[in-house]
Design a protein around this motif. Structure first.
Motif, PDB file in Angstrom:
ATOM      1  N   UNK A 181      73.379 139.175  74.081  1.00  0.00           N
ATOM      2  CA  UNK A 181      72.542 138.855  72.918  1.00  0.00           C
ATOM      3  C   UNK A 181      73.361 138.740  71.637  1.00  0.00           C
ATOM      4  N   UNK A 182      74.501 139.416  71.601  1.00  0.00           N
ATOM      5  CA  UNK A 182      75.339 139.416  70.393  1.00  0.00           C
ATOM      6  C   UNK A 182      76.404 138.327  70.404  1.00  0.00           C
ATOM      7  N   UNK A 183      76.515 137.583  71.508  1.00  0.00           N
ATOM      8  CA  UNK A 183      77.577 136.579  71.623  1.00  0.00           C
ATOM      9  C   UNK A 183      77.516 135.494  70.545  1.00  0.00           C
ATOM     10  N   UNK A 184      76.333 134.998  70.132  1.00  0.00           N
ATOM     11  CA  UNK A 184      76.311 134.010  69.041  1.00  0.00           C
ATOM     12  C   UNK A 184      76.947 134.532  67.748  1.00  0.00           C
ATOM     13  N   UNK A 185      76.673 135.805  67.409  1.00  0.00           N
ATOM     14  CA  UNK A 185      77.289 136.390  66.216  1.00  0.00           C
ATOM     15  C   UNK A 185      78.793 136.544  66.381  1.00  0.00           C
ATOM     16  N   UNK A 186      79.226 136.932  67.596  1.00  0.00           N
ATOM     17  CA  UNK A 186      80.654 137.078  67.864  1.00  0.00           C
ATOM     18  C   UNK A 186      81.355 135.726  67.732  1.00  0.00           C
ATOM     19  N   UNK A 187      80.720 134.673  68.290  1.00  0.00           N
ATOM     20  CA  UNK A 187      81.283 133.329  68.208  1.00  0.00           C
ATOM     21  C   UNK A 187      81.403 132.875  66.754  1.00  0.00           C
ATOM     22  N   UNK A 188      80.360 133.142  65.963  1.00  0.00           N
ATOM     23  CA  UNK A 188      80.378 132.788  64.547  1.00  0.00           C
ATOM     24  C   UNK A 188      81.490 133.533  63.813  1.00  0.00           C
ATOM     25  N   UNK A 189      81.645 134.818  64.126  1.00  0.00           N
ATOM     26  CA  UNK A 189      82.690 135.617  63.481  1.00  0.00           C
ATOM     27  C   UNK A 189      84.081 135.110  63.849  1.00  0.00           C
ATOM     28  N   UNK A 190      84.268 134.689  65.114  1.00  0.00           N
ATOM     29  CA  UNK A 190      85.571 134.169  65.548  1.00  0.00           C
ATOM     30  C   UNK A 190      85.899 132.878  64.807  1.00  0.00           C
ATOM     31  N   UNK A 191      84.926 131.963  64.709  1.00  0.00           N
ATOM     32  CA  UNK A 191      85.164 130.698  64.001  1.00  0.00           C
ATOM     33  C   UNK A 191      85.475 130.939  62.523  1.00  0.00           C
ATOM     34  N   UNK A 192      84.711 131.853  61.894  1.00  0.00           N
ATOM     35  CA  UNK A 192      84.939 132.114  60.468  1.00  0.00           C
ATOM     36  C   UNK A 192      86.282 132.802  60.246  1.00  0.00           C
ATOM     37  N   UNK A 193      86.655 133.718  61.150  1.00  0.00           N
ATOM     38  CA  UNK A 193      87.956 134.377  61.051  1.00  0.00           C
ATOM     39  C   UNK A 193      89.087 133.367  61.167  1.00  0.00           C
ATOM     40  N   UNK A 194      88.955 132.446  62.128  1.00  0.00           N
ATOM     41  CA  UNK A 194      89.968 131.401  62.285  1.00  0.00           C
ATOM     42  C   UNK A 194      90.079 130.542  61.033  1.00  0.00           C
ATOM     43  N   UNK A 195      88.934 130.159  60.465  1.00  0.00           N
ATOM     44  CA  UNK A 195      88.945 129.324  59.263  1.00  0.00           C
ATOM     45  C   UNK A 195      89.566 130.063  58.077  1.00  0.00           C
ATOM     46  N   UNK A 196      89.240 131.350  57.932  1.00  0.00           N
ATOM     47  CA  UNK A 196      89.777 132.134  56.812  1.00  0.00           C
ATOM     48  C   UNK A 196      91.289 132.264  56.918  1.00  0.00           C
TER      49      UNK A 196
END
Length: 377
Positions: A181-196
């Motif tokens: 259930x938390x995978x969408x948030x984890x995916x979003x955090x990974x993409x944002x971390x990569x972008x930052x």
């Protein structure tokens, strides 16, 4: 952990911070190259993806960007070494200019105090002997430091290669830590971390380039000696938040004093540095980096100091991207959201002491948000 008393949760959090700090202090020689390799692998990840997209072999797609990065760093080292070589060639003139400045300083001290020139010379000689003794002790450990640097540089490309080669395994490991259930948030955090990380590191490379060109070029046109060396030293040190700019100013002043017997070049160098810093901080860097994650100045300075005490210069350089990544993670977890608030610079419009809603873990009106709303209206 949700069923635990609040005091137990906070105790576990604080204990975790202490343990992480202890691990970083004890194992910084092992951990820092891994963190550095992680950030660099994020930086070259777009090149790797493009090469794979055009049917490059995976191994070659990893090696090519690593070689490109090595060539780029080699050019920077060559340029810096050439400038230092020019400084060494002017050593006789530098020695003469330093003698003139010391004599002027001694005369000034003699006028405002009762300390004679001979007493000042004796004091300077004593302190010089002390410095030479300290330098001897430092030189005894230079071989160990040099060997650790070679190990660091040697391991870095290996770590980068392996992180890119096994990136899917690492990603799967991260997802397996969380419920589905938390995978969408984890995916979003990974993409944002990569972008930052990518925006921050690319922004720093661009910043070093234009700071060197602007500062070195302007000082060169004015006629300041060793202008390009001052430019490149200040540009590199400016990567260390807050502290680096101060050290860069001091080195710029010292280099200018050693190359001239007059005061106006020093004032000129300080004025040009101040103008370019204002341009960089308020106009250029915010547009280049464009990061949505804002770290408040208090924890930026603390991060630099703590990073420096743990891992030296590399820790100071890496402190800001590490704090930014931590803030992204904290903002997306209900348990650690308060830590994200602590690291950020979004100040509430009202004091939490008088407005109970601002004490809760939910979005609040911030002063920056109110100012933006007023601008739109």
């Amino acid at each position: 952990m949700t069923d635990m008393p609040l005091t137990v949760k906070r105790s576990i959090e604080l204990l975790g911070i202490v343990l992480i700090g202890a691990v970083l202090v004890i194992g910084n020689d092992i951990i820092m190259p891994i963190i550095m390799a992680f950030f660099i692998s994020i930086l070259i990840l777009p090149i790797f993806r493009k090469l794979v997209k055009i049917k490059f072999p995976e191994v070659a797609a990893i090696i090519v960007p690593i070689l490109m990065l090595a060539v780029f760093l080699g050019l920077i080292i060559w340029f810096f070494s050439a400038q230092v070589g020019m400084l060494v060639q002017d050593f006789p003139d530098i020695k003469k200019n330093v003698g003139i400045h010391v004599k002027a300083l001694q005369d000034w001290i003699g006028k405002i105090s009762h300390i004679s020139t001979n007493e000042q010379a004796k004091f300077i000689q004593e302190k010089s002997d002390d410095l030479l003794g300290m330098a001897g002790k430092a030189a005894s450990g230079a071989a160990v430091t040099l060997s650790s640097i070679f190990v660091f540089v040697g391991l870095l490309p290996i770590y980068i290669y392996l992180m890119l080669f096994y990136k899917d395994i690492l990603l799967r490991f991260i997802f397996m830590w969380f419920k589905a259930d938390h995978h969408p948030k984890v995916k979003e955090a990974i993409y944002e971390t990569e972008a930052i990380i990518k925006n921050y590191l690319v922004g720093l490379l661009i910043q070093v380039s234009y700071m060197t060109i602007l500062l070195g070029g302007i000082l060169l046109l004015i006629g300041i000696k060793h202008a390009l060396l001052i430019g490149v030293i200040f540009a590199i040190l400016n990567l260390i938040p807050y502290v680096g700019a101060l050290i860069g100013n001091l080195i710029g002043v010292l280099l200018t004093l050693t190359s001239s017997t007059e005061i106006w070049p020093v004032v000129t160098v300080l004025g040009v540095i101040a103008a370019i810093q204002f341009l960089d901080n308020n106009i250029l860097m915010p547009r280049i980096v464009g990061s949505k994650v804002k770290i408040n100045a208090l924890f930026a300075i603390l991060g630099v100091i703590i990073g420096g005490s743990i891992a030296g210069v590399s820790g100071m350089f890496l402190s800001m991207p590490i704090i930014a990544v931590l803030k992204v993670i904290f903002d997306r977890t209900e348990t650690f959201k308060q830590w994200g608030v602590l690291l950020g610079d979004e100040r509430p419009t009202k004091s939490p002491m008088t407005f109970a809603n601002f004490r809760k873990k939910q979005p609040v009106n911030t002063k920056a948000g109110v100012e933006k709303t007023k601008e739109k209206d």
